[in-house]
Scaffold this motif. Sequence first.
Motif, PDB file in Angstrom:
ATOM      1  N   VAL A 186       0.411   8.312   7.482  1.00 16.85           N
ATOM      2  CA  VAL A 186       0.306   7.463   6.286  1.00 16.85           C
ATOM      3  C   VAL A 186       0.772   6.029   6.539  1.00 16.85           C
ATOM      4  CG1 VAL A 186       0.682   9.496   4.841  1.00 16.85           C
ATOM      5  CG2 VAL A 186       2.608   7.962   5.337  1.00 16.85           C
ATOM      6  N   LYS A 187       1.251   5.745   7.728  1.00 21.07           N
ATOM      7  CA  LYS A 187       1.730   4.394   8.030  1.00 21.07           C
ATOM      8  C   LYS A 187       0.630   3.365   7.806  1.00 21.07           C
ATOM      9  CE  LYS A 187       5.360   5.366  11.410  1.00 21.07           C
ATOM     10  NZ  LYS A 187       5.735   5.325  12.857  1.00 21.07           N
ATOM     11  N   ILE A 220       6.710   3.288   0.123  1.00 20.28           N
ATOM     12  CA  ILE A 220       7.727   3.894  -0.729  1.00 20.28           C
ATOM     13  C   ILE A 220       8.680   2.813  -1.220  1.00 20.28           C
ATOM     14  CG2 ILE A 220       9.218   4.446   1.246  1.00 20.28           C
ATOM     15  CD1 ILE A 220      10.126   6.944  -0.299  1.00 20.28           C
ATOM     16  N   SER A 221       9.096   2.951  -2.459  1.00 20.67           N
ATOM     17  CA  SER A 221      10.077   2.027  -3.015  1.00 20.67           C
ATOM     18  C   SER A 221      10.958   2.804  -3.988  1.00 20.67           C
ATOM     19  CB  SER A 221       9.389   0.854  -3.723  1.00 20.67           C
ATOM     20  OG  SER A 221       8.572   1.303  -4.777  1.00 20.67           O
ATOM     21  N   ARG A 222      12.108   2.254  -4.274  1.00 25.77           N
ATOM     22  CA  ARG A 222      12.988   2.910  -5.236  1.00 25.77           C
ATOM     23  C   ARG A 222      13.676   1.871  -6.102  1.00 25.77           C
ATOM     24  NH1 ARG A 222      17.343   6.362  -1.956  1.00 25.77           N
ATOM     25  NH2 ARG A 222      18.208   6.688  -4.041  1.00 25.77           N
ATOM     26  N   ASP A 223      13.881   2.250  -7.347  1.00 32.40           N
ATOM     27  CA  ASP A 223      14.587   1.416  -8.309  1.00 32.40           C
ATOM     28  C   ASP A 223      15.841   2.192  -8.700  1.00 32.40           C
ATOM     29  OD1 ASP A 223      15.571   0.105 -10.566  1.00 32.40           O
ATOM     30  OD2 ASP A 223      13.587  -0.470 -11.249  1.00 32.40           O
ATOM     31  N   ASN A 249      -2.534   3.756  -0.823  1.00 30.53           N
ATOM     32  CA  ASN A 249      -3.768   2.991  -0.729  1.00 30.53           C
ATOM     33  C   ASN A 249      -4.670   3.571   0.347  1.00 30.53           C
ATOM     34  OD1 ASN A 249      -2.721   1.176  -2.656  1.00 30.53           O
ATOM     35  ND2 ASN A 249      -1.790  -0.079  -1.063  1.00 30.53           N
ATOM     36  N   SER A 250      -5.926   3.184   0.311  1.00 30.87           N
ATOM     37  CA  SER A 250      -6.902   3.635   1.307  1.00 30.87           C
ATOM     38  C   SER A 250      -6.845   5.148   1.484  1.00 30.87           C
ATOM     39  CB  SER A 250      -6.651   2.938   2.661  1.00 30.87           C
ATOM     40  OG  SER A 250      -6.707   1.539   2.530  1.00 30.87           O
ATOM     41  N   LEU A 251      -6.853   5.853   0.383  1.00 33.02           N
ATOM     42  CA  LEU A 251      -6.705   7.303   0.424  1.00 33.02           C
ATOM     43  C   LEU A 251      -7.889   7.963   1.118  1.00 33.02           C
ATOM     44  CD1 LEU A 251      -5.151   7.775  -3.085  1.00 33.02           C
ATOM     45  CD2 LEU A 251      -4.168   8.656  -0.960  1.00 33.02           C
TER      46      LEU A 251
END
Length: 124
Positions: A64-65, A70-73, A84-86
Amino acid sequence: QVQLVESGGGLVQAGGSLRLSCAASGRTFTTWTMGWFRQSAGKEREFVAGKSWSGGSTTYADSVKGRFTISRDSAKHTVYLQMNSLKPEDTAIYYCAAGRAYSDYVRGRNVEVWGQGTLVTVSS
Protein backbone atom coordinates in the motif's frame (compact mmCIF):
# COMPACT_ATOMS: atom_id res chain seq x y z
CA GLN A 1 -15.53 -0.54 27.98
CA VAL A 2 -12.79 -0.04 25.42
CA GLN A 3 -14.05 0.33 21.88
CA LEU A 4 -12.73 1.08 18.42
CA VAL A 5 -15.42 1.82 15.87
CA GLU A 6 -14.60 1.97 12.17
CA SER A 7 -16.56 3.73 9.45
CA GLY A 8 -16.10 4.72 5.83
CA GLY A 9 -16.01 1.40 4.05
CA GLY A 10 -17.99 0.73 0.90
CA LEU A 11 -17.90 -0.12 -2.77
CA VAL A 12 -15.60 1.78 -5.11
CA GLN A 13 -14.27 1.29 -8.60
CA ALA A 14 -10.63 0.53 -9.23
CA GLY A 15 -8.61 3.72 -9.21
CA GLY A 16 -10.98 5.38 -6.77
CA SER A 17 -10.51 6.53 -3.19
CA LEU A 18 -12.01 5.90 0.22
CA ARG A 19 -11.28 7.30 3.67
CA LEU A 20 -11.68 5.08 6.70
CA SER A 21 -12.14 6.50 10.18
CA CYS A 22 -11.70 4.86 13.57
CA ALA A 23 -13.05 6.46 16.71
CA ALA A 24 -11.73 5.28 20.07
CA SER A 25 -13.78 5.37 23.23
CA GLY A 26 -13.42 4.06 26.73
CA ARG A 27 -9.81 5.16 26.93
CA THR A 28 -7.76 7.72 25.11
CA PHE A 29 -5.03 5.54 23.51
CA THR A 30 -2.89 8.63 23.46
CA THR A 31 0.26 6.64 24.18
CA TRP A 32 -0.63 3.62 22.07
CA THR A 33 0.23 2.74 18.50
CA MET A 34 -2.86 2.77 16.32
CA GLY A 35 -3.43 1.66 12.80
CA TRP A 36 -5.07 -0.72 10.39
CA PHE A 37 -5.06 -4.37 9.42
CA ARG A 38 -7.08 -6.11 6.74
CA GLN A 39 -8.33 -9.56 5.93
CA SER A 40 -9.51 -10.72 2.54
CA ALA A 41 -11.39 -13.91 1.78
CA GLY A 42 -9.33 -17.01 2.34
CA LYS A 43 -6.31 -15.12 3.64
CA GLU A 44 -4.87 -14.33 7.03
CA ARG A 45 -5.25 -10.91 8.54
CA GLU A 46 -2.35 -8.66 7.51
CA PHE A 47 -0.83 -5.41 8.68
CA VAL A 48 -1.64 -2.36 6.54
CA ALA A 49 -0.42 0.76 8.35
CA GLY A 50 0.53 1.90 11.83
CA LYS A 51 1.37 5.20 13.50
CA SER A 52 3.11 5.67 16.82
CA TRP A 53 1.46 7.57 19.63
CA SER A 54 3.72 10.57 19.08
CA GLY A 55 3.10 10.51 15.36
CA GLY A 56 6.82 10.36 14.76
CA SER A 57 6.88 6.87 13.35
CA THR A 58 4.76 5.52 10.54
CA THR A 59 4.95 2.17 8.79
CA TYR A 60 3.12 0.86 5.75
CA ALA A 61 2.87 -2.53 4.18
CA ASP A 62 4.75 -2.65 0.90
CA SER A 63 1.52 -3.36 -0.95
CA VAL A 64 0.00 0.00 0.00
CA LYS A 65 3.02 2.32 0.08
CA GLY A 66 2.49 5.43 -1.99
CA ARG A 67 -1.27 4.86 -2.16
CA PHE A 68 -2.47 4.83 1.46
CA THR A 69 -1.90 7.46 4.13
CA ILE A 70 -2.51 7.02 7.84
CA SER A 71 -3.12 9.94 10.15
CA ARG A 72 -4.38 10.41 13.67
CA ASP A 73 -6.07 13.19 15.58
CA SER A 74 -5.23 12.61 19.22
CA ALA A 75 -7.56 15.35 20.38
CA LYS A 76 -10.47 13.55 18.72
CA HIS A 77 -9.18 10.06 19.59
CA THR A 78 -9.52 9.17 15.93
CA VAL A 79 -7.29 7.54 13.34
CA TYR A 80 -7.81 7.71 9.60
CA LEU A 81 -6.74 5.76 6.56
CA GLN A 82 -6.88 7.59 3.24
CA MET A 83 -6.83 5.04 0.45
CA ASN A 84 -6.12 6.23 -3.08
CA SER A 85 -5.60 4.41 -6.37
CA LEU A 86 -7.50 1.44 -5.01
CA LYS A 87 -7.08 -1.93 -6.66
CA PRO A 88 -9.34 -5.00 -6.65
CA GLU A 89 -6.74 -6.75 -4.48
CA ASP A 90 -7.38 -4.15 -1.77
CA THR A 91 -10.82 -5.69 -1.26
CA ALA A 92 -10.98 -6.82 2.37
CA ILE A 93 -12.43 -6.20 5.78
CA TYR A 94 -10.36 -3.43 7.33
CA TYR A 95 -9.83 -3.47 11.08
CA CYS A 96 -8.74 -0.62 13.26
CA ALA A 97 -6.45 -1.80 16.04
CA ALA A 98 -4.36 -0.54 18.93
CA GLY A 99 -1.30 -1.83 20.74
CA ARG A 100 1.31 -0.57 23.16
CA ALA A 101 4.62 -1.43 21.50
CA TYR A 102 5.18 0.06 18.05
CA SER A 103 7.81 -2.44 16.98
CA ASP A 104 5.52 -5.34 17.84
CA TYR A 105 2.45 -3.71 16.35
CA VAL A 106 3.87 -3.30 12.85
CA ARG A 107 4.77 -7.00 12.95
CA GLY A 108 1.22 -7.90 13.92
CA ARG A 109 2.20 -8.88 17.46
CA ASN A 110 0.62 -7.89 20.77
CA VAL A 111 -2.25 -6.02 19.17
CA GLU A 112 -4.54 -5.64 22.14
CA VAL A 113 -7.71 -3.93 20.94
CA TRP A 114 -9.61 -4.53 17.69
CA GLY A 115 -12.53 -2.83 16.04
CA GLN A 116 -15.36 -4.77 14.45
CA GLY A 117 -14.15 -4.13 10.91
CA THR A 118 -15.49 -2.32 7.87
CA LEU A 119 -15.78 -3.85 4.42
CA VAL A 120 -14.01 -2.29 1.46
CA THR A 121 -14.87 -3.66 -1.97
CA VAL A 122 -12.98 -2.51 -5.06
CA SER A 123 -14.54 -3.46 -8.37
CA SER A 124 -12.54 -3.85 -11.56
